[in-house]
Design a protein around this motif. Structure first.
Motif: not given
Length: 124
Positions: A61, A63, A65-66, A69, A71
């Motif tokens: 990843y 970040s 945040e990813d 999420r 992602l």
């Protein structure tokens, strides 16, 4: 003559207002990125036995945040040696998660240019 001028103006207006539906293809990197990238490897172990884990899902990843999420930028499997080699990635900070069955671990990694970064992960 007036008809010719009106026709030319109409043609000009219709061709000038035509939408450009050009979709760019996958970008081609024209610059050498070897000076701004490094090699990233995750080494996966079972925390209870200390053995390497083959076939763990290892996700990279860009970040946190990813991570939240779900992602990932890359998703690979670990080899029999426990290594999951992401190859050459741009320098920067990354998060790596590894999971096999119900065992899981998450670590952060800082990749420096022209260096090999190895992060040890112990699945619990």
């Amino acid at each position: 003559m007036k008809w010719f001028i009106v026709a030319m103006i109409a043609v000009t207006l219709f061709t000038a207002c035509e939408k450009n539906n050009y979709e760019p293809v996958q970008p081609v990197i024209l610059n050498d990125t070897s000076k701004v990238s490094g090699n990233l490897i995750a080494r996966i172990y079972d925390a209870s036995t200390g053995a390497t884990i083959e076939g763990a899902d290892v996700l990279l990843y860009t970040s946190y945040e990813d991570v939240l999420r779900h992602l990932p930028a890359l998703n690979i499997k670990s080899l029999a040696t426990g290594d999951a080699n992401f190859g050459s990635v741009l320098f920067g900070n990354y998060y790596i998660t590894a999971q096999k069955g119900f065992k899981r671990d998450t670590v952060s990694a800082q990749v420096l240019s022209q260096n090999k970064t190895i992060r040890v992960m112990n699945l619990r």
